[in-house]
Enzyme design. Structure first.
Site, short mmCIF file in Angstrom:
data_model
loop_
_atom_site.label_atom_id
_atom_site.label_comp_id
_atom_site.label_asym_id
_atom_site.label_seq_id
_atom_site.Cartn_x
_atom_site.Cartn_y
_atom_site.Cartn_z
N GLY A 9 0.76 -1.23 0.00
CA GLY A 9 0.00 0.00 0.00
C GLY A 9 0.80 1.30 0.00
N ASP A 66 -5.90 -0.41 -2.08
CA ASP A 66 -6.63 -1.21 -3.07
C ASP A 66 -7.96 -1.73 -2.56
OD1 ASP A 66 -5.47 -3.15 -1.22
OD2 ASP A 66 -6.08 -4.66 -2.67
N ASP A 118 -4.96 1.30 10.86
CA ASP A 118 -6.38 1.05 11.10
C ASP A 118 -6.50 0.44 12.51
OD1 ASP A 118 -9.05 0.26 10.83
OD2 ASP A 118 -8.71 -1.14 9.20
N THR A 168 -1.10 -4.52 12.30
CA THR A 168 0.03 -4.70 11.39
C THR A 168 1.28 -4.00 11.92
OG1 THR A 168 -1.52 -4.73 9.54
CG2 THR A 168 0.79 -4.36 8.99
N LEU A 169 1.12 -2.73 12.27
CA LEU A 169 2.29 -1.97 12.72
C LEU A 169 2.75 -2.41 14.10
CD1 LEU A 169 1.49 1.46 11.15
CD2 LEU A 169 3.53 0.08 10.75
N LYS A 195 -6.69 6.01 10.89
CA LYS A 195 -8.08 5.70 11.27
C LYS A 195 -8.11 5.54 12.78
CE LYS A 195 -10.03 3.08 7.43
NZ LYS A 195 -10.51 1.75 7.00
N GLY A 243 -4.19 -1.17 13.92
CA GLY A 243 -2.85 -1.07 14.51
C GLY A 243 -2.15 -2.41 14.61
P1 5GP Z 1 -4.29 -2.57 10.48
O1 5GP Z 1 -3.40 -3.76 10.73
O2 5GP Z 1 -3.79 -1.30 11.13
O3 5GP Z 1 -5.72 -2.86 10.83
O4 5GP Z 1 -4.38 -2.34 8.94
C1 5GP Z 1 -3.30 -2.01 8.19
C2 5GP Z 1 -3.49 -2.37 6.74
O5 5GP Z 1 -4.85 -2.61 6.39
C3 5GP Z 1 -3.05 -1.22 5.89
O6 5GP Z 1 -1.70 -1.25 5.64
C4 5GP Z 1 -3.89 -1.42 4.64
O7 5GP Z 1 -3.22 -2.29 3.78
C5 5GP Z 1 -5.15 -2.06 5.14
N1 5GP Z 1 -6.25 -1.06 5.29
C6 5GP Z 1 -6.69 -0.49 6.43
N2 5GP Z 1 -7.70 0.38 6.19
C7 5GP Z 1 -7.89 0.35 4.85
C8 5GP Z 1 -8.80 1.06 3.96
O8 5GP Z 1 -9.65 1.88 4.32
N3 5GP Z 1 -8.69 0.76 2.62
C9 5GP Z 1 -7.78 -0.14 2.15
N4 5GP Z 1 -7.76 -0.32 0.84
N5 5GP Z 1 -6.91 -0.80 2.94
C10 5GP Z 1 -6.97 -0.56 4.28
MG MG Z 2 -0.38 -1.09 4.17
#
Ligand code: 5GP
Ligand code: MG
Length: 185
Positions: free
Chosen positions: A53, A169, A112, A116-117, A141, A114
């Site tokens: 992304g 995406d 989003d 992943t990070l 987010k 968190g």
């Molecule tokens: P987390 O682990 O913080 O929930 O999500 C991280 C990953 O989820 C981001 O790097 C991204 O790839 C994907 N992601 C989170 N929110 C969105 C969104 O609104 N749209 C898209 N396309 N991907 C998202």
């Molecule tokens: Mg990403």
């Protein structure tokens, strides 16, 4: 929310523009200024972009970075083809050089839940003794956070809606759009 079939190419009536190309580029310049200030005393910066992304964001951001930088990439996957975080972080490629004693900046498109990070920062700090470690995300987010992660540089706070474009995406599509949009209902 019904998304169009991902095989349908982007048509202007499918998406509402949430952040225009100009909004994004203006904010990225400001973020680069903040990053340049924060690392002004660094001899070298290692920038690690989280694929897929963040490819557009990092490409635009680094054009404005004045600290001598090396760019590295890791690939993590969590969303699959759906629109909600799977909660399940899949490390696809985590190969990195030694980061011992280095100033490191992680660059991610969006935070989003968190998860992943949180996973990646934990992984890095358990393996590498960096001199410093900071995080830049284009989109935050905030409301969706499940794991606490310190965001040092954030582009925009966004609501809990599914965004596409500028690297983001839906089932592999829309990454090439120069703006960020929300799919129309
Ligand atoms: P987390 O682990 O913080 O929930 O999500 C991280 C990953 O989820 C981001 O790097 C991204 O790839 C994907 N992601 C989170 N929110 C969105 C969104 O609104 N749209 C898209 N396309 N991907 C998202
Ligand atoms: Mg990403």
């Amino acid at each position: 929310m019904t998304l169009p079939s991902p095989s349908t190419h982007y048509k202007p009536d499918q998406l509402d523009i949430h952040l225009s190309e100009e909004d994004i580029q203006t904010r990225i310049r400001e973020m680069a200024d903040e990053i340049n200030k924060a690392f002004a005393n660094s001899e070298k910066l290692i920038i690690i972009a989280v694929l897929k992304g963040s490819f557009m964001f990092v490409a635009d951001l680094i054009r404005h970075i004045k600290v001598p930088s090396q760019i590295e990439f890791v690939r993590l996957a969590s969303y699959g083809d759906g629109q909600t975080s799977s909660g399940n972080v899949k490390p696809v490629d985590l190969s990195l050089p030694s980061l011992s004693g280095e100033d490191v900046l992680i660059v991610e498109d969006i935070i989003d839940t968190g998860l992943t990070l949180h996973f990646f920062m934990d992984y890095l700090t358990s393996l590498h003794h960096t001199r410093s470690l900071k995080l830049a995300v284009l989109l935050d987010k905030k409301e969706a956070r499940q794991k606490e992660v310190q965001v040092d540089f954030a582009g925009f706070t966004v609501g809990n809606q599914f965004l596409v474009g500028y690297g983001l995406d839906f089932a592999g599509y829309y990454r090439n759009l120069p703006f960020i949009g929300v799919v129309k209902n």
